[in-house]
Motif scaffolding. Structure first.
Motif, PDB file in Angstrom:
ATOM      1  N   ASN A  62     -16.697  -5.159  18.901  1.00  0.00           N
ATOM      2  CA  ASN A  62     -16.893  -4.020  18.016  1.00  0.00           C
ATOM      3  C   ASN A  62     -18.389  -3.789  17.807  1.00  0.00           C
ATOM      4  OD1 ASN A  62     -17.227  -3.425  14.721  1.00  0.00           O
ATOM      5  ND2 ASN A  62     -15.787  -2.105  15.788  1.00  0.00           N
ATOM      6  N   PHE A  63     -18.872  -2.644  18.291  1.00  0.00           N
ATOM      7  CA  PHE A  63     -20.262  -2.248  18.082  1.00  0.00           C
ATOM      8  C   PHE A  63     -20.337  -1.530  16.739  1.00  0.00           C
ATOM      9  CE2 PHE A  63     -19.751  -2.661  22.595  1.00  0.00           C
ATOM     10  CZ  PHE A  63     -20.953  -3.188  23.042  1.00  0.00           C
ATOM     11  N   TRP A  64     -21.249  -1.973  15.875  1.00  0.00           N
ATOM     12  CA  TRP A  64     -21.308  -1.454  14.519  1.00  0.00           C
ATOM     13  C   TRP A  64     -22.735  -1.532  13.978  1.00  0.00           C
ATOM     14  CZ3 TRP A  64     -22.224  -4.236   9.867  1.00  0.00           C
ATOM     15  CH2 TRP A  64     -22.562  -5.585  10.075  1.00  0.00           C
ATOM     16  N   CYS A  68     -23.561   2.574   9.087  1.00  0.00           N
ATOM     17  CA  CYS A  68     -22.438   3.377   9.600  1.00  0.00           C
ATOM     18  C   CYS A  68     -21.223   3.178   8.685  1.00  0.00           C
ATOM     19  CB  CYS A  68     -22.136   2.935  11.029  1.00  0.00           C
ATOM     20  SG  CYS A  68     -20.569   3.490  11.700  1.00  0.00           S
ATOM     21  N   ALA A  69     -20.887   4.200   7.889  1.00  0.00           N
ATOM     22  CA  ALA A  69     -19.794   4.079   6.907  1.00  0.00           C
ATOM     23  C   ALA A  69     -18.452   3.661   7.523  1.00  0.00           C
ATOM     24  CB  ALA A  69     -19.651   5.367   6.116  1.00  0.00           C
ATOM     25  N   PRO A  70     -17.991   4.296   8.620  1.00  0.00           N
ATOM     26  CA  PRO A  70     -16.708   3.850   9.192  1.00  0.00           C
ATOM     27  C   PRO A  70     -16.769   2.413   9.714  1.00  0.00           C
ATOM     28  CG  PRO A  70     -17.418   5.924  10.215  1.00  0.00           C
ATOM     29  CD  PRO A  70     -18.506   5.477   9.295  1.00  0.00           C
ATOM     30  N   CYS A  71     -17.943   2.001  10.178  1.00  0.00           N
ATOM     31  CA  CYS A  71     -18.109   0.617  10.648  1.00  0.00           C
ATOM     32  C   CYS A  71     -17.896  -0.360   9.499  1.00  0.00           C
ATOM     33  CB  CYS A  71     -19.515   0.407  11.204  1.00  0.00           C
ATOM     34  SG  CYS A  71     -19.987   1.459  12.588  1.00  0.00           S
ATOM     35  N   VAL A  72     -18.512  -0.047   8.373  1.00  0.00           N
ATOM     36  CA  VAL A  72     -18.410  -0.903   7.193  1.00  0.00           C
ATOM     37  C   VAL A  72     -16.959  -0.960   6.715  1.00  0.00           C
ATOM     38  CG1 VAL A  72     -19.112  -1.119   4.776  1.00  0.00           C
ATOM     39  CG2 VAL A  72     -20.812  -0.548   6.525  1.00  0.00           C
ATOM     40  N   GLU A  73     -16.268   0.180   6.770  1.00  0.00           N
ATOM     41  CA  GLU A  73     -14.861   0.229   6.346  1.00  0.00           C
ATOM     42  C   GLU A  73     -13.971  -0.632   7.238  1.00  0.00           C
ATOM     43  OE1 GLU A  73     -13.806   4.376   6.242  1.00  0.00           O
ATOM     44  OE2 GLU A  73     -15.358   4.816   4.754  1.00  0.00           O
ATOM     45  N   GLU A  74     -14.323  -0.775   8.501  1.00  0.00           N
ATOM     46  CA  GLU A  74     -13.516  -1.568   9.447  1.00  0.00           C
ATOM     47  C   GLU A  74     -13.643  -3.073   9.246  1.00  0.00           C
ATOM     48  OE1 GLU A  74     -13.400   0.629  13.753  1.00  0.00           O
ATOM     49  OE2 GLU A  74     -15.209  -0.465  13.238  1.00  0.00           O
ATOM     50  N   MET A  75     -14.751  -3.510   8.723  1.00  0.00           N
ATOM     51  CA  MET A  75     -15.053  -4.943   8.682  1.00  0.00           C
ATOM     52  C   MET A  75     -13.961  -5.814   8.057  1.00  0.00           C
ATOM     53  SD  MET A  75     -17.624  -6.017  10.257  1.00  0.00           S
ATOM     54  CE  MET A  75     -18.414  -4.946  11.413  1.00  0.00           C
ATOM     55  N   PRO A  76     -13.454  -5.498   6.861  1.00  0.00           N
ATOM     56  CA  PRO A  76     -12.388  -6.360   6.307  1.00  0.00           C
ATOM     57  C   PRO A  76     -11.151  -6.401   7.201  1.00  0.00           C
ATOM     58  CG  PRO A  76     -13.305  -4.934   4.606  1.00  0.00           C
ATOM     59  CD  PRO A  76     -13.869  -4.463   5.918  1.00  0.00           C
ATOM     60  N   MET A  77     -10.796  -5.275   7.807  1.00  0.00           N
ATOM     61  CA  MET A  77      -9.630  -5.225   8.687  1.00  0.00           C
ATOM     62  C   MET A  77      -9.858  -6.078   9.935  1.00  0.00           C
ATOM     63  SD  MET A  77      -8.516  -3.797  11.777  1.00  0.00           S
ATOM     64  CE  MET A  77      -9.752  -2.559  12.092  1.00  0.00           C
ATOM     65  N   GLN A 151      -9.539  -3.474  28.751  1.00  0.00           N
ATOM     66  CA  GLN A 151      -8.140  -3.080  28.633  1.00  0.00           C
ATOM     67  C   GLN A 151      -7.965  -1.855  27.739  1.00  0.00           C
ATOM     68  OE1 GLN A 151      -5.662  -4.727  30.386  1.00  0.00           O
ATOM     69  NE2 GLN A 151      -7.405  -5.756  31.295  1.00  0.00           N
ATOM     70  N   GLU A 152      -8.768  -1.753  26.698  1.00  0.00           N
ATOM     71  CA  GLU A 152      -8.645  -0.665  25.731  1.00  0.00           C
ATOM     72  C   GLU A 152     -10.025  -0.307  25.198  1.00  0.00           C
ATOM     73  OE1 GLU A 152      -5.887   0.921  25.042  1.00  0.00           O
ATOM     74  OE2 GLU A 152      -4.359  -0.476  25.773  1.00  0.00           O
ATOM     75  N   ILE A 153     -10.180   0.953  24.782  1.00  0.00           N
ATOM     76  CA  ILE A 153     -11.419   1.382  24.136  1.00  0.00           C
ATOM     77  C   ILE A 153     -11.074   2.320  22.989  1.00  0.00           C
ATOM     78  CG2 ILE A 153     -12.805   1.195  26.233  1.00  0.00           C
ATOM     79  CD1 ILE A 153     -12.784   4.287  26.361  1.00  0.00           C
ATOM     80  N   LYS A 154     -11.944   2.349  22.003  1.00  0.00           N
ATOM     81  CA  LYS A 154     -11.769   3.281  20.888  1.00  0.00           C
ATOM     82  C   LYS A 154     -13.141   3.667  20.365  1.00  0.00           C
ATOM     83  CE  LYS A 154      -9.862   5.434  17.291  1.00  0.00           C
ATOM     84  NZ  LYS A 154      -8.870   5.158  16.318  1.00  0.00           N
ATOM     85  N   LEU A 155     -13.387   4.948  20.317  1.00  0.00           N
ATOM     86  CA  LEU A 155     -14.587   5.473  19.693  1.00  0.00           C
ATOM     87  C   LEU A 155     -14.171   5.999  18.338  1.00  0.00           C
ATOM     88  CD1 LEU A 155     -17.557   6.225  19.841  1.00  0.00           C
ATOM     89  CD2 LEU A 155     -16.902   8.341  20.971  1.00  0.00           C
ATOM     90  N   GLY A 156     -14.744   5.458  17.292  1.00  0.00           N
ATOM     91  CA  GLY A 156     -14.363   5.832  15.939  1.00  0.00           C
ATOM     92  C   GLY A 156     -13.690   4.671  15.235  1.00  0.00           C
ATOM     93  N   LYS A 157     -13.343   4.913  13.979  1.00  0.00           N
ATOM     94  CA  LYS A 157     -12.754   3.871  13.138  1.00  0.00           C
ATOM     95  C   LYS A 157     -11.403   3.415  13.685  1.00  0.00           C
ATOM     96  CE  LYS A 157     -11.355   3.032   8.395  1.00  0.00           C
ATOM     97  NZ  LYS A 157     -11.136   3.668   7.101  1.00  0.00           N
ATOM     98  N   LEU A 158     -11.241   2.129  13.766  1.00  0.00           N
ATOM     99  CA  LEU A 158     -10.050   1.484  14.310  1.00  0.00           C
ATOM    100  C   LEU A 158      -9.145   1.039  13.164  1.00  0.00           C
ATOM    101  CD1 LEU A 158      -9.155   0.554  17.182  1.00  0.00           C
ATOM    102  CD2 LEU A 158     -10.367  -1.557  16.752  1.00  0.00           C
ATOM    103  N   THR A 159      -7.841   1.013  13.422  1.00  0.00           N
ATOM    104  CA  THR A 159      -6.896   0.538  12.409  1.00  0.00           C
ATOM    105  C   THR A 159      -6.265  -0.782  12.863  1.00  0.00           C
ATOM    106  OG1 THR A 159      -4.953   1.641  13.339  1.00  0.00           O
ATOM    107  CG2 THR A 159      -6.317   2.922  11.781  1.00  0.00           C
TER     108      THR A 159
END
Length: 172
Positions: A62-64, A68-77, A151-159
């Motif tokens: 995970n590049f963060w 970066c607000a969405p990056c910070v939101e992803e961290m606990p998850m 195998q997979e990529i995602k640009l943007g906030k991940l769930t």
């Protein structure tokens, strides 16, 4: 007349074959085995190679950045996912495109349990070399296997559901 019909049928078959070829997804795997030897520091200043913290089955990279607000939101998850799957040979690496000082300050506010490496501007170079994020936008996450095949990529906030889906479907 028969010859014209035959030629039209051949043209139709040609264009149908071309259309099917363009519409079907191609199995193209991006191998990033070069990344295994990338040397970066952790938040304690220890120099590690990516392979030192990669998973036996899969690695979520995970590049963060702290700004970066969405990056910070992803961290606990991402930490929750790591704690849930680390025994299954799955590693999570947060690669900070940021300064060590900013990352340390961030970690005083938010508990992060997965691996964190500080790359600074080198992180952008790594993203460019991977070649799957032409805009170099954040957050950007990839999942690669033990052979370093993406195998997979995602640009943007991940769930969490997306990560679980990746891990549960990629081997099938």
């Amino acid at each position: 007349m028969r010859e014209k019909s035959f030629i039209l049928v051949l043209i139709f078959i040609f264009f149908m074959g071309l259309s099917i070829n363009l519409l079907l997804p191609t199995e193209k795997t991006t191998n990033i085995s070069w990344i295994a030897s990338e040397r970066l520091s952790d938040i304690d200043g220890r120099i590690l190679e990516i392979k030192d913290v990669s998973g036996k089955r899969f690695t979520i990279l995970n590049f963060w950045a702290t700004w970066c607000a969405p990056c910070v939101e992803e961290m606990p998850m991402l930490s929750k996912f790591y704690n849930k799957t680390k025994m299954e040979g799955i590693s999570v690496i947060g690669l900070a495109i940021d300064s060590e000082k900013n990352v340390k300050e961030f970690m005083q506010k938010i508990k992060v349990e997965h691996h964190l490496l500080v790359a600074g501007a080198t992180g952008t170079n790594i993203m460019e070399k991977i070649g799957l994020n032409p805009s170099n936008s954040l957050p950007f996450t990839i999942m690669f296997d033990r052979n370093y095949d993406v195998q997979e990529i995602k640009l943007g906030k991940l769930t969490l559901n997306e990560l679980l889906y990746w891990v549960n479907t990629v081997e099938r």
